[in-house]
Design a protein around this motif. Structure first.
Motif, mmCIF file in Angstrom:
data_model
loop_
_atom_site.group_PDB
_atom_site.id
_atom_site.type_symbol
_atom_site.label_atom_id
_atom_site.label_comp_id
_atom_site.label_asym_id
_atom_site.label_seq_id
_atom_site.Cartn_x
_atom_site.Cartn_y
_atom_site.Cartn_z
ATOM 1 N N THR A 682 -36.383 -5.883 12.415
ATOM 2 C CA THR A 682 -36.061 -5.901 13.839
ATOM 3 C C THR A 682 -35.908 -4.506 14.426
ATOM 4 O OG1 THR A 682 -33.682 -6.009 13.377
ATOM 5 C CG2 THR A 682 -34.871 -8.106 13.586
ATOM 6 N N GLN A 683 -35.893 -3.495 13.559
ATOM 7 C CA GLN A 683 -35.700 -2.101 13.984
ATOM 8 C C GLN A 683 -34.394 -1.936 14.760
ATOM 9 O OE1 GLN A 683 -37.914 0.906 13.411
ATOM 10 N NE2 GLN A 683 -38.055 -0.578 11.736
ATOM 11 N N ARG A 684 -33.339 -2.537 14.200
ATOM 12 C CA ARG A 684 -32.010 -2.378 14.795
ATOM 13 C C ARG A 684 -30.963 -2.676 13.729
ATOM 14 N NH1 ARG A 684 -31.872 -6.525 19.597
ATOM 15 N NH2 ARG A 684 -33.888 -5.518 19.917
ATOM 16 N N PHE A 685 -29.719 -2.368 14.050
ATOM 17 C CA PHE A 685 -28.638 -2.696 13.130
ATOM 18 C C PHE A 685 -28.390 -4.195 13.148
ATOM 19 C CE2 PHE A 685 -27.658 1.834 13.391
ATOM 20 C CZ PHE A 685 -27.194 2.101 12.102
ATOM 21 N N ALA A 686 -28.079 -4.745 11.973
ATOM 22 C CA ALA A 686 -27.842 -6.184 11.867
ATOM 23 C C ALA A 686 -26.747 -6.458 10.854
ATOM 24 C CB ALA A 686 -29.124 -6.898 11.454
ATOM 25 N N ILE A 687 -25.980 -7.520 11.099
ATOM 26 C CA ILE A 687 -24.959 -7.983 10.159
ATOM 27 C C ILE A 687 -25.579 -9.084 9.306
ATOM 28 C CG2 ILE A 687 -22.691 -9.059 9.918
ATOM 29 C CD1 ILE A 687 -21.954 -7.851 12.640
ATOM 30 N N LYS A 688 -25.575 -8.890 8.019
ATOM 31 C CA LYS A 688 -26.190 -9.842 7.100
ATOM 32 C C LYS A 688 -25.153 -10.838 6.592
ATOM 33 C CE LYS A 688 -30.155 -7.630 7.208
ATOM 34 N NZ LYS A 688 -31.370 -8.209 7.789
ATOM 35 N N ALA A 689 -25.611 -11.995 6.213
ATOM 36 C CA ALA A 689 -24.715 -13.007 5.655
ATOM 37 C C ALA A 689 -24.234 -12.578 4.277
ATOM 38 C CB ALA A 689 -25.442 -14.342 5.563
ATOM 39 N N GLY A 690 -23.029 -13.029 3.934
ATOM 40 C CA GLY A 690 -22.494 -12.724 2.616
ATOM 41 C C GLY A 690 -21.000 -12.531 2.644
ATOM 42 N N ALA A 691 -20.420 -12.204 1.475
ATOM 43 C CA ALA A 691 -18.978 -11.989 1.336
ATOM 44 C C ALA A 691 -18.697 -10.488 1.393
ATOM 45 C CB ALA A 691 -18.477 -12.578 0.025
ATOM 46 N N HIS A 705 -5.180 -3.116 -2.191
ATOM 47 C CA HIS A 705 -5.107 -4.336 -1.383
ATOM 48 C C HIS A 705 -6.529 -4.757 -0.981
ATOM 49 C CE1 HIS A 705 -0.802 -3.524 -1.096
ATOM 50 N NE2 HIS A 705 -1.134 -2.285 -0.776
ATOM 51 N N THR A 706 -6.891 -5.961 -1.310
ATOM 52 C CA THR A 706 -8.251 -6.424 -1.039
ATOM 53 C C THR A 706 -8.244 -7.794 -0.366
ATOM 54 O OG1 THR A 706 -8.462 -7.461 -3.217
ATOM 55 C CG2 THR A 706 -9.174 -5.164 -3.020
ATOM 56 N N ALA A 707 -9.300 -8.052 0.342
ATOM 57 C CA ALA A 707 -9.510 -9.364 0.974
ATOM 58 C C ALA A 707 -11.013 -9.563 1.108
ATOM 59 C CB ALA A 707 -8.823 -9.422 2.333
ATOM 60 N N THR A 708 -11.406 -10.778 1.455
ATOM 61 C CA THR A 708 -12.826 -11.093 1.597
ATOM 62 C C THR A 708 -13.075 -11.745 2.949
ATOM 63 O OG1 THR A 708 -13.076 -11.407 -0.785
ATOM 64 C CG2 THR A 708 -14.782 -12.348 0.626
ATOM 65 N N ILE A 709 -14.124 -11.291 3.597
ATOM 66 C CA ILE A 709 -14.567 -11.894 4.852
ATOM 67 C C ILE A 709 -15.948 -12.492 4.614
ATOM 68 C CG2 ILE A 709 -15.209 -11.489 7.259
ATOM 69 C CD1 ILE A 709 -13.286 -9.112 7.256
ATOM 70 N N THR A 710 -16.075 -13.771 4.874
ATOM 71 C CA THR A 710 -17.361 -14.442 4.650
ATOM 72 C C THR A 710 -18.128 -14.547 5.960
ATOM 73 O OG1 THR A 710 -16.459 -15.722 2.808
ATOM 74 C CG2 THR A 710 -18.493 -16.530 3.828
ATOM 75 N N VAL A 711 -19.366 -14.076 5.939
ATOM 76 C CA VAL A 711 -20.236 -14.153 7.110
ATOM 77 C C VAL A 711 -21.368 -15.118 6.789
ATOM 78 C CG1 VAL A 711 -21.768 -12.874 8.635
ATOM 79 C CG2 VAL A 711 -19.673 -11.797 7.792
ATOM 80 N N ARG A 712 -21.503 -16.138 7.602
ATOM 81 C CA ARG A 712 -22.544 -17.141 7.378
ATOM 82 C C ARG A 712 -23.690 -16.942 8.355
ATOM 83 N NH1 ARG A 712 -17.694 -19.767 6.373
ATOM 84 N NH2 ARG A 712 -17.568 -20.720 4.304
#
Length: 712
Positions: A682-691, A705-712
Motif C-alpha cells: 500500500t506504500q504506507r504505514f499499516a498496523i498488522k494483525a497479531g499479539a 512488567h508485560t502485557a499483550t494487546i491482540t489486534v485482529r
C-alpha cells in the motif's frame, strides 16, 4: 513604504500570499540573487592546507564562514538581509563580524539523556532567545539523524539511537526555537549518519528501514512541530545526491507529509542547478557555486528548468520569513543575559548526567571529604569541556573550570574540603606524579572523555591519548575514586570492573565546573538515562566485520557505498536481536535513591485501533529526592522486526517515601506510528494483525512488567 506600492508588506495577508506577491514583483536577476548565500566561493580544502596545522586551518575557515552566513538584502523591495546561524548545540557561527558569543550549552546527545521534553524545550528556548537577540533569522538545528554507529563524528549534535526519543526531543527544541520567531532547520536530511567521505558516500537502505527509523524524526518535526526549514545532506542516497533526490525532497517531505517550509543545502552540498531545484531543494548555501546567473539562465534557456520552479523555491522561503514576521523586524542586536541563561544551562546539565555505576554508594561524596584531587588530561580538567567541534562550535560568553566550579560548590555547602588538580600530559609522561597525588588524597576524581567533531568519525570507540591506560593505572591507588566521563559519544571502558563509580556528564559546555560538582556532592541527584548504548567491545557493534555497513566499499562507481544491511537492528534493537549484552544499554541510569515501579496496567479498549493507556505508580524507596523515567516498549509481531521499540516514556520527580502516578498514552495514529510497519503493497504505514507485547520498565533491558494487546 505603503501597501499600495508594496502589497507584500500588508501584514493582514496570509504569509504565502505575501510571498507570491513579492516574487511576482522581482526581476529574474533579483530572483537568482536570492536563491543562494552571499559568501564568496572559496576552496575550503586549500584554505585548511595553507595553515601550518589543521587546527589553525579550521579556525581560518570558521572565521570566513562566520561573517558570510547570509543572503544579501534587496532594499528596493524591502527584503532584509537574511541572517543564518549554525546550531544545534547553541548559537554557533552566525552572521556577524566576528560571530558573536553565546551560551555554550551541553551537547545534544546529553540533552537526549534527560528523557524529558520539558528540559528540551528549555534548551531550545535558550537557543531561540539568543538567536533572536543577536538579530539572526534562522537557527540550523535541531539535528535528528540517528546514532547508527558509536563513532560517528556528529553524534554529539544528534540526539540518540532511537527515532522516537530523537523525534520527541527534536520537536520540543523546534517549538521553543520557533516561539521566538526564529526559523528552525531540521538536519541533515537524510541518512547523514556518518562523517566518513560524507561528500561522496552513497547510502543504500531499504524503504521500510528508511521510513521506520531514519525518516521518522524528520516526519515528527514536520507534522508535530511545524518546522520552517529542512537542511539537505551531503551524501548520496541510492546513487543520487540528497540535494537532488526527489523521492525524499518532494514525494515524501511535501506530498506525503505536507511540509510547507523550504529546503536549504548543507554548505556546499548542492551539486547542480536544474536537478536540485527540480527535485525540491530551494536554497543554496553558503554561496552561488551552482545557483548563479550563468547556470540558472542557461537551464531556463534549455528548458531543463522552468521559471515557475525558481518562483516556487523563493515563495517557500519567503512564506516562512513572513510567517515569523522577519520582514518587519529591524536588525537591532541586543545583549544576552549570560548569567541568567547560564543558570538554565546549569540546571539542564545536572539533569542529563547518567550515573552508570555506583558500587557501595561511593557517590555522592561526603561534603567534608577532606583532601580532594582532580586528575586528568588538560581538555577535561583545565577548562570547561565545551565540545561541539566543527561548524556548530559556540564561542562561549563565559566558562566555569572544573577546579573553580568544585571550589564554588564546596564553599556554598560550607565545606572545609580542599581541592587540588593534577594535569596529566597527553603522553602520560607524568602519570607517576598523578598516582602519588591520588595516594595522598582522601578522594580522587578522575576526569576523562572524548570530544568529537564534524568532518571526521573516530577510528574506534576508545578515548584518545591512552586515557584508558591512565584510568586503569589510577584505579586501585585510592579506594575512594570516582571516574567522571565527559563524552561526545559512548566510549569503551576496559577498566570498568575496577571503577567504584562512573558518572557520564557529557561535554557540558560553559557550566561544566559547577554541574560536575553539583552532581558529585549530591546537590543534584543524577537522573539521566543512556540515549545510545555503550558496547562492551568493538566486536559487538553492527559494523564489526562488515565494512559494507561502515565505512563502506567501492562497488565499482569510485565512491564508498554504505549498505544499511542490518535493517532495523541498530542500537538496543541490534543488541537485543543479536543476543548481545551491552556494557550499558539504552535507557539505563542509576540514582542516589531507589525506585519501585508498581501497579502497572495496560488499557487497550479496541486493540491498537484506539489510544492505549499505560498507567503505573512510581515510589521513591530511598533516602533522597530523585527522578525516574518510566519507559514503554512494544514488541511488534511482524517478521524482521526487532524485539522491542520505544513507544512512550515519562520522567517523574519523587520525594523520599512518596508515590506518584504515571500515565502514558500510546496513540496508534501518532506521527511516530507506534504500532505500525511500512507496507510495501500500500506504500504506507499499516498496523498488522497479531499479539503485540507491551513492556514497561526503566530501561530497554529492564522491563519486568508485560502485557499483550491482540489486534485482529
Amino acid at each position: 513604504m505603503s501597501d499600495l506600492t508594496h502589497p507584500w508588506q500588508n501584514t493582514s495577508l496570509p504569509p504565502r500570499e505575501r510571498a507570491e506577491k513579492l516574487v511576482r514583483a522581482m526581476t529574474l536577476e533579483q530572483k537568482i540573487a536570492q536563491l543562494h548565500g552571499a559568501m564568496e566561493t572559496i576552496d575550503i580544502y586549500a584554505l585548511a592546507a595553507q595553515a601550518t596545522d589543521s587546527e589553525t586551518g579550521l579556525e581560518q575557515l570558521a572565521a570566513q564562514i562566520r561573517v558570510e552566513r547570509h543572503v544579501t538584502a534587496i532594499d528596493e523591495l524591502g527584503i532584509p538581509r537574511f541572517r543564518i546561524t549554525n546550531g544545534p548545540v547553541g548559537v554557533g557561527m552566525g552572521d556577524g563580524t566576528p560571530s558573536p558569543p553565546a551560551t555554550s550549552l551541553p551537547m545534544t546527545i546529553g540533552l537526549a539523556a534527560g528523557f524529558d521534553p520539558e528540559l528540551a524545550y528549555a534548551y531550545g528556548d535558550i537557543i531561540g532567545s539568543e538567536t533572536a537577540t543577536l538579530g539572526q533569522h534562522v537557527l540550523e538545528g535541531p539535528g535528528v539523524c540517528l546514532h547508527r554507529t558509536t563513532i560517528a563524528g556528529r553524534n554529539f549534535e544528534y540526539f540518540s539511537e532511537d527515532p522516537y526519543l530523537t523525534g520527541v526531543m527534536g520537536v520540543a527544541v523546534t517549538k521553543a526555537i520557533q516561539a521566538h520567531d526564529v526559523i528552525a532547520m531540521g538536519k541533515h536530511y537524510v541518512v547523514n549518519d556518518q562523517e566518513y567521505e560524507r561528500f561522496r558516500a552513497n547510502v543504500e537502505v531499504d524503504e521500510h528501514v528508511l521510513r521506520e527509523l531514519y525518516l521518522l524524526p524528520f516526519e515528527m518535526l514536520v507534522k508535530d512541530a511545524g518546522i520552517g526549514a529542512i537542511m539537505s545532506a551531503y551524501n548520496r542516497i541510492r546513487g543520487v545526491y540528497a540535494t537532488e533526490y526527489r523521492h525524499t525532497l518532494t514525494d515524501i517531505l511535501r506530498t506525503e507529509w505536507g511540509f510547507e517550509g523550504y529546503v536549504q543545502s548543507d554548505f556546499w552540498s548542492c551539486r547542480s542547478a536544474a536537478p536540485s531545484l527540480n527535485a525540491g531543494m530551494d536554497h543554496e548555501m553558503p554561496d552561488a557555486k551552482w545557483l548563479n546567473e550563468t547556470n540558472v539562465k542557461a537551464a531556463l534557456n534549455d528548458t531543463s528548468l522552468e521559471i515557475e520552479t525558481v518562483d516556487r523555491a523563493l515563495v517557500r522561503r519567503y512564506t516562512q520569513m513572513f510567517r515569523f514576521g522577519q520582514f518587519e523586524r529591524p536588525y537591532d542586536p541586543g545583549e544576552i543575559d549570560a548569567r541568567a541563561h547560564g543558570a538554565v544551562a546549569r540546571t539542564i546539565g545536572a539533569q542529563i548526567a547518567v550515573l552508570l555505576k555506583n558500587d557501595s554508594g561511593v557517590l555522592p561524596l561526603r561534603r567534608d571529604a577532606g583532601a580532594i584531587v582532580i586528575i586528568g588530561q588538560s581538555t577535561f580538567v583545565d577548562e570547561a569541556c565545551l565540545g561541539g567541534g566543527g561548524s556548530s562550535k559556540v564561542i562561549p560568553l563565559y566558562t566555569v573550570r572544573p577546579l573553580d566550579g568544585m571550589r564554588d560548590v564546596l564553599r556554598e555547602l560550607g565545606s572545609s574540603a580542599t581541592v587540588t588538580k593534577v594535569t596529566v600530559a597527553d603522553d602520560l609522561s607524568n602519570l607517576d606524579e598523578a598516582k602519588n597525588s591520588a595516594s595522598a588524597a582522601d578522594v580522587v576524581v578522575i576526569m576523562a572523555g572524548l570530544v568529537a567533531t564534524e568532518g571526521a568519525d573516530q577510528r574506534d570507540a576508545n578515548m584518545l591519548n591512552e586515557q584508558n591506560r591512565m584510568i586503569e593505572e589510577l584505579l586501585g591507588v585510592n579506594p575512594t575514586t570516582v571516574v567522571v566521563l565527559k563524552d561526545s559519544n559512548p566510549v569503551l571502558m576496559p577498566w570498568i570492573d575496577k571503577a567504584p563509580a562512573v558518572l557520564e556528564v557529557w561535554n557540558q559546555g560553559a557550566e561544566d565546573g559547577h554541574v560536575v560538582a553539583d552532581l558529585l556532592f549530591g546537590v543534584v541527584n543524577p537522573s539521566g538515562k543512556v540515549p545510545t548504548s555503550y558496547p562492551r567491545s568493538e566486536a559487538d557493534t553492527l559494523y564489526a566485520g562488515h565494512p559494507e555497513r561502515y565505512p563502506g566499499t567501492d562497488e565499482g562507481d569510485g565512491y564508498p557505498v554504505i549498505r544499511y544491511s542490518e535493517g532495523l537492528e541498530i542500537g538496543y534493537r541490534w543488541f537485543q536481536a543479536q543476543g548481545i549484552t551491552p556494557l550499558f544499554g539504552f535507557g539505563h541510569g542509576l540514582s542516589y535513591t531507589s525506585f519501585d515501579i508498581t501497579d502497572v496496567t495496560v488499557h487497550a479498549p479496541d486493540g491498537a485501533r484506539a489510544p492505549v493507556t499505560v498507567t503505573a505508580s512510581v515510589t521513591n524507596t530511598g533516602p533522597v529526592a530523585g527522578a525516574e523515567v518510566v519507559q514503554v516498549y512494544l514488541g511488534v509481531p511482524v517478521p524482521g522486526q526487532p524485539p522491542k521499540r520505544l513507544v512512550g516514556f515519562q520522567k517523574v520527580f519523587v520525594a523520599p517515601g512518596e508515590s506518584k502516578p504515571v500515565q502514558i498514552t500510546i496513540d496508534p495514529a501518532a506521527t511516530n506510528h507506534p504500532f505500525s510497519v511500512w507496507d510495501y503493497g500500500t506504500q504506507r504505514f499499516a498496523i498488522k494483525a497479531g499479539a503485540y507485547a507491551v513492556y514497561v520498565g526503566n530501561s530497554a533491558d529492564n522491563t519486568p512488567h508485560t502485557a499483550t494487546i491482540t489486534v485482529r
